[in-house]
Enzyme design. Structure first.
Site, short mmCIF file in Angstrom:
data_model
loop_
_atom_site.label_atom_id
_atom_site.label_comp_id
_atom_site.label_asym_id
_atom_site.label_seq_id
_atom_site.Cartn_x
_atom_site.Cartn_y
_atom_site.Cartn_z
N PHE A 25 -9.19 -27.92 18.67
CA PHE A 25 -7.79 -27.70 19.06
C PHE A 25 -6.92 -27.33 17.86
O PHE A 25 -6.10 -26.41 17.94
CB PHE A 25 -7.24 -28.95 19.74
CG PHE A 25 -5.78 -28.86 20.06
CD1 PHE A 25 -5.33 -28.10 21.13
CD2 PHE A 25 -4.84 -29.52 19.28
CE1 PHE A 25 -3.97 -28.01 21.43
CE2 PHE A 25 -3.48 -29.44 19.57
CZ PHE A 25 -3.05 -28.67 20.65
N GLU A 26 -7.11 -28.02 16.74
CA GLU A 26 -6.28 -27.78 15.56
C GLU A 26 -6.86 -26.72 14.63
O GLU A 26 -6.34 -26.50 13.55
CB GLU A 26 -6.03 -29.09 14.81
CG GLU A 26 -5.12 -30.02 15.59
CD GLU A 26 -4.68 -31.24 14.80
OE1 GLU A 26 -5.32 -31.59 13.78
OE2 GLU A 26 -3.67 -31.84 15.21
N TYR A 87 -5.55 -37.83 20.07
CA TYR A 87 -6.13 -36.79 20.90
C TYR A 87 -6.55 -37.38 22.24
O TYR A 87 -7.17 -38.43 22.30
CB TYR A 87 -7.35 -36.16 20.21
CG TYR A 87 -7.92 -34.97 20.93
CD1 TYR A 87 -7.24 -33.75 20.95
CD2 TYR A 87 -9.13 -35.05 21.60
CE1 TYR A 87 -7.76 -32.65 21.60
CE2 TYR A 87 -9.66 -33.95 22.26
CZ TYR A 87 -8.97 -32.76 22.26
OH TYR A 87 -9.49 -31.67 22.91
N VAL A 88 -6.21 -36.66 23.30
CA VAL A 88 -6.60 -37.03 24.65
C VAL A 88 -7.39 -35.86 25.23
O VAL A 88 -6.95 -34.71 25.15
CB VAL A 88 -5.36 -37.34 25.53
CG1 VAL A 88 -5.75 -37.58 26.98
CG2 VAL A 88 -4.60 -38.55 24.97
N GLY A 94 -1.66 -35.80 30.93
CA GLY A 94 -0.69 -35.99 32.01
C GLY A 94 -0.74 -37.37 32.63
O GLY A 94 -0.01 -37.65 33.58
N GLN A 95 -1.58 -38.25 32.07
CA GLN A 95 -1.71 -39.62 32.59
C GLN A 95 -1.05 -40.64 31.66
O GLN A 95 -1.29 -41.83 31.78
CB GLN A 95 -3.19 -39.97 32.80
CG GLN A 95 -3.87 -39.09 33.82
CD GLN A 95 -5.33 -39.48 34.01
OE1 GLN A 95 -5.69 -40.64 33.92
NE2 GLN A 95 -6.17 -38.50 34.27
N GLY A 98 -1.51 -40.80 25.84
CA GLY A 98 -0.93 -40.69 24.50
C GLY A 98 0.19 -41.68 24.30
O GLY A 98 0.29 -42.35 23.26
N ASN A 125 2.25 -26.64 17.05
CA ASN A 125 1.87 -27.52 18.16
C ASN A 125 3.12 -27.94 18.94
O ASN A 125 3.61 -29.07 18.80
CB ASN A 125 1.11 -28.73 17.63
CG ASN A 125 0.55 -29.59 18.74
OD1 ASN A 125 0.86 -29.42 19.93
ND2 ASN A 125 -0.28 -30.56 18.37
N TYR A 132 6.12 -36.15 20.92
CA TYR A 132 6.67 -37.11 19.96
C TYR A 132 8.17 -37.31 20.15
O TYR A 132 8.67 -38.42 20.06
CB TYR A 132 6.34 -36.69 18.53
CG TYR A 132 4.86 -36.75 18.25
CD1 TYR A 132 4.11 -37.88 18.56
CD2 TYR A 132 4.19 -35.67 17.70
CE1 TYR A 132 2.76 -37.94 18.32
CE2 TYR A 132 2.82 -35.71 17.45
CZ TYR A 132 2.11 -36.85 17.77
OH TYR A 132 0.77 -36.91 17.54
#
Length: 150
Positions: A25-26, A87-88, A94-95, A98, A125, A132
């Site tokens: 991802f990153e 990370y999820v 959406g749950q 995080g 990001n 955050y």
């Protein structure tokens, strides 16, 4: 059912896969040098870990992780926590995993007498920055990040 807990030795494969997912991802997968053995030896199976890890477990499956370490010496003469990775797994987003992981980290920081939790987020990001801000984190624009690559 969601459980937030500290990672255990038997979580090593799942934690490693999440770390690898974050590297993809990153966009640093080409320099990703972590192995399951490193995760175990440096964090999950030692009395003096170099890092700590919280996991989000959903119906028995590790769906998210938060890796952190302590900054023991600060100007406030109290420790701080540096969050290195949050990370999820995409299938579980959406749950509020995080948010739950961050809440658990905040409780850990309070229990350890920490003055703050610090972290960085990639400038590109947008989802991370929005997340955050949503948990009332404040962007620190007074300091710039520098590094020396060896």
């Amino acid at each position: 059912m969601t459980i937030i807990r500290k990672a255990r030795k038997e979580d090593v494969a799942d934690v490693f896969e999440l770390m690898k997912g974050l590297a993809v991802f990153e966009k640093y997968i080409n320099s990703f040098n972590i192995t399951p053995e490193i995760v175990l030896e440096k964090g999950l199976d030692t009395d003096e870990p170099l890092f700590y890890c919280l996991v989000a477990e959903v119906d028995g499956k590790i769906a998210g992780m938060l890796v952190y370490y302590y900054l023991m010496y600060t100007a406030q003469n109290k420790p701080a926590i540096y969050m290195k990775e949050l990370y999820v797994d995409e299938a579980y987003r959406g749950q509020e995993l995080g948010t739950k992981l961050m809440a658990a980290l905040k409780e850990e920081a309070k229990a350890q007498g920490c003055t703050q939790i610090k972290w960085t987020v990639a400038d590109w990001n947008e989802a991370g920055k929005k997340f955050y801000k949503g948990i009332c984190a404040e962007e620190n624009t007074e300091w710039l990040n520098y590094e020396i690559n060896l």
